[in-house]
Design a protein around this motif. Sequence first.
Motif, short mmCIF file in Angstrom:
data_model
loop_
_atom_site.label_atom_id
_atom_site.label_comp_id
_atom_site.label_asym_id
_atom_site.label_seq_id
_atom_site.Cartn_x
_atom_site.Cartn_y
_atom_site.Cartn_z
N SER A 1 0.84 -1.22 0.00
CA SER A 1 0.00 0.00 0.00
C SER A 1 0.86 1.26 0.00
CB SER A 1 -0.93 0.01 1.22
OG SER A 1 -1.78 -1.10 1.20
N LEU A 2 1.98 1.21 0.74
CA LEU A 2 2.88 2.37 0.79
C LEU A 2 3.43 2.68 -0.60
CD1 LEU A 2 4.21 4.29 2.95
CD2 LEU A 2 6.20 2.78 2.83
N PHE B 1 13.93 9.73 3.50
CA PHE B 1 13.27 8.99 4.58
C PHE B 1 12.31 7.94 4.02
CE2 PHE B 1 9.70 8.99 7.80
CZ PHE B 1 10.39 8.33 8.81
N LEU B 2 11.49 8.34 3.07
CA LEU B 2 10.49 7.45 2.48
C LEU B 2 11.13 6.41 1.56
CD1 LEU B 2 7.52 6.66 1.82
CD2 LEU B 2 7.56 8.47 0.08
N GLY C 1 13.26 1.15 -0.18
CA GLY C 1 14.37 0.51 -0.89
C GLY C 1 15.30 -0.28 -0.01
N CYS C 2 14.95 -0.40 1.30
CA CYS C 2 15.74 -1.19 2.27
C CYS C 2 17.17 -0.66 2.43
CB CYS C 2 15.77 -2.66 1.88
SG CYS C 2 14.12 -3.40 1.71
N GLN C 3 17.34 0.66 2.25
CA GLN C 3 18.64 1.30 2.48
C GLN C 3 18.64 1.84 3.91
OE1 GLN C 3 21.03 1.21 0.06
NE2 GLN C 3 19.55 0.00 -1.11
N TYR C 4 18.91 0.93 4.85
CA TYR C 4 18.65 1.25 6.26
C TYR C 4 19.60 2.28 6.84
CZ TYR C 4 15.67 -2.81 5.75
OH TYR C 4 14.70 -3.67 5.32
N LYS C 5 20.84 2.31 6.35
CA LYS C 5 21.79 3.30 6.84
C LYS C 5 21.33 4.71 6.43
CE LYS C 5 26.06 1.90 6.68
NZ LYS C 5 27.46 1.62 6.27
N VAL D 1 8.72 -0.47 12.67
CA VAL D 1 8.45 -0.76 11.26
C VAL D 1 9.73 -1.16 10.54
CG1 VAL D 1 7.81 0.31 9.04
CG2 VAL D 1 6.40 0.70 11.07
N VAL D 2 10.81 -0.40 10.74
CA VAL D 2 12.04 -0.65 9.98
C VAL D 2 12.74 -1.93 10.46
CG1 VAL D 2 13.63 0.77 11.37
CG2 VAL D 2 14.02 0.52 8.93
#
Length: 386
Positions: free
Chosen positions: A232-233, A256-257, A262-266, A299-300
């Motif tokens: 949905s996001l 941020f979004l 894109g799973c770029q957590y850093k 969430v992350v």
Amino acid sequence: MEAQQGTQQLHLALAHKLFLLSHPDIDDIEKVRLRDEVLDAVKAHDMASLYETLAAASVLEMDATVLDSMRRRIDDELKKLDEKIADAEENLGESEVREAHLAKSLLYIQIGDKEKALEQLKTTEGKTVAVGQKMDLVFYTLQLGLFYMDFDLISKSIDKAKNLFEEGGDWERKNRLKVYEGLYCMATRNFKKAANLFLDSISTFTTYELLSYDTFIFYTVLTSIISLDRVSLKQKVVDAPEILTVIGKIPHLSEFLNSLYGCQYKSFFSAFSGLTEQIKLDRYLQPHFRFYMREVRTVVYSQFLESYKSVTMEAMATAFGVSVDFIDLELSRFIAAGKLHCKIDKVAGVLETNRPDAKNALYQATIKQGDFLLNRIQKLSRVIDL
């Protein structure tokens, strides 16, 4: 009194400045500038009632001469309006009578006299027939509620507006109400409902008297990230053309979004730290700052762990650009609170996920409810036998 297209309503802009004046993170030089701006606005619009309140709270210094001059101008204006109302009642039609009462309502709103404003709006409503005009009065009440953060008044006004829409009402006002309700939901920590209402209003946004479109998109993205699932996001936020046209103007929001999706957590953590200041300096979000920080991290972390049956703490720490000790401390808190479904093998330095199986959970719930039902039947049969 009514905000022009694209400009925020005076009192709500003033409310934000008053919030910043009381904020500990704002430096003294900035507070001096804000105090001057508040005083100028109070004087320019003869906000005598608000001036007294702010002086009593030591936000502004009391100047009896300024207060007296404001009161004289207000008395003169009220006298003119009362004469206008009397003339309309004697010589003119119902429409002119309503307009005269509305002018008096708007004066009370302008000077910051909440009780008299609400009383006069009620009187004006009694002179109003059209549903659309009644809705406009509700919007004035909602603006008052948002200025004073009177959530009881806001809630009752939203319910009243919904009842009015059952009698009729145009789509433009219905869409505006969604933004008012969304803002109320966000301010009362109902982020999921706020996100849905904001997303429904993206393409029809006209509520400039409340907030700018950029701020509206800022709220929409923040509430959506902790409320929507990944699919949905992507559909409603990441790829939404209305959001794409604005998101680049807001510092850190695009990173941020997109780094979350894109799973770029850093990069996500870097952007998140940049956004915290904006969240802390927002009068609607600041009371929920700590809660929002926890929900975003939940969430992350959940998204990262979903890809693994087990993963080393070191690999996770590297992905997020933090130390192993930090991840250990963070996850232990979330696991203890029941926010994350995993366990830490401290000796091996490994995280093992134990995501609940939906089918298994449904089976267990059915067994539990079945046992409860059988117990009730047995008790009932004993009563019948007696």
